[in-house]
Scaffold this active site. Sequence first.
Site, short mmCIF file in Angstrom:
data_model
loop_
_atom_site.label_atom_id
_atom_site.label_comp_id
_atom_site.label_asym_id
_atom_site.label_seq_id
_atom_site.Cartn_x
_atom_site.Cartn_y
_atom_site.Cartn_z
N GLU A 1 21.96 47.19 -9.07
CA GLU A 1 22.93 46.12 -9.28
C GLU A 1 22.93 45.61 -10.71
O GLU A 1 23.99 45.31 -11.28
CB GLU A 1 22.65 44.98 -8.29
CG GLU A 1 23.11 45.25 -6.87
CD GLU A 1 22.22 46.23 -6.12
OE1 GLU A 1 22.65 46.76 -5.08
OE2 GLU A 1 21.09 46.46 -6.58
N HIS B 1 20.78 40.08 3.94
CA HIS B 1 22.17 40.51 3.96
C HIS B 1 23.13 39.45 4.50
O HIS B 1 24.31 39.72 4.64
CB HIS B 1 22.34 41.76 4.84
CG HIS B 1 21.65 42.97 4.34
ND1 HIS B 1 20.29 43.13 4.40
CD2 HIS B 1 22.13 44.10 3.76
CE1 HIS B 1 19.96 44.31 3.89
NE2 HIS B 1 21.06 44.92 3.50
#
Length: 335
Positions: free
Chosen positions: A60, A129
């Site tokens: 990321e 998540h």
Amino acid sequence: MAQMRYREALNQALREELTRDERVVLMGEDIGVFGGAFKVTEGLLEEFGEARVRDTPISENTIVGVGVGSAMTGMRPVVELMTINFALLAFDQIVNHAAHIHYMFGGQARVPLVVRMPQGAGHQLGPTHSHCLEALFLHVPGLLVAVPTTAADAKGLLKTAIRDENPVIFIEHESLYGVRGEVPEDAEQLVGFGRARMVREGSDVTIVGISRMALTAERAAKTLAEEHDVQAEVIDPRTLRPLDLDTILASVAKTNRCVVVEEGWPHGGVGANLAALISEQAFDDLDAPVKRVTGADVPMPYSKPLEDIAYPHEPQIVHAALAILGLEDSGGTAG
């Protein structure tokens, strides 16, 4: 108007902007061949090719860093992260670079970057998540923050974000991807930042719902009207930076009471920020303290029954509205 799902509206926005401006490029994990973890980018690789729809390694910080660099050199990248929790791995690029380069370079460089990412509970994906982290990005000057709720807003705000000269944190909700709604077919129908949506008009209490909570608040308002003869006004801010505080304050001046609903944690959250602003700027209009309904102050449980009580539903909002009206006592935090 066309009926389409939230994910389809996002896909249409990306397709139209890729067609309109050759500087627009998409980057992210599995966005090409696989079509995105939530199928938002489905079909775009075949239509626009690998040069403009790029699958990236699982890193990321690298993905966003490439986005920052390419934006500085004239591109208009749209970066997709699989979940907002993973954005923490790119926080250096987002906060120290994307948000502040325009300032640090004395206005000589801009970063027209969009970082798209889903968030939210309800799918048993556990703590890494499932959280709602809007507040982390809201805190940073130099970033714009969008939280669309409807399919129409998802399309209109994404197109506005791509065309903006500033870095935009574009937060989608996992539970909204399959929700259908009417979407304007005009490719130039944009939704401006800093303009709240009046979801429902009312006179007794103002309810401000963030992201998916705007829909939950709307359902709660219907229950309040049908079962308690309470007319709640529901507002969806749509963007948190810039924030359409004027619309919220005007509503509070009419109803004299306010409930703020968010899925995120209570400490230092979006609701805390809004409650402070409303209390400071509408103090004379308030007949009761601003009440907050938030997610539980815990990591998101994996267990379905525990997950269900870790974020707000209609009953918590109904109880909070009745409590602020002096009709019922209730706590405001889920769980």
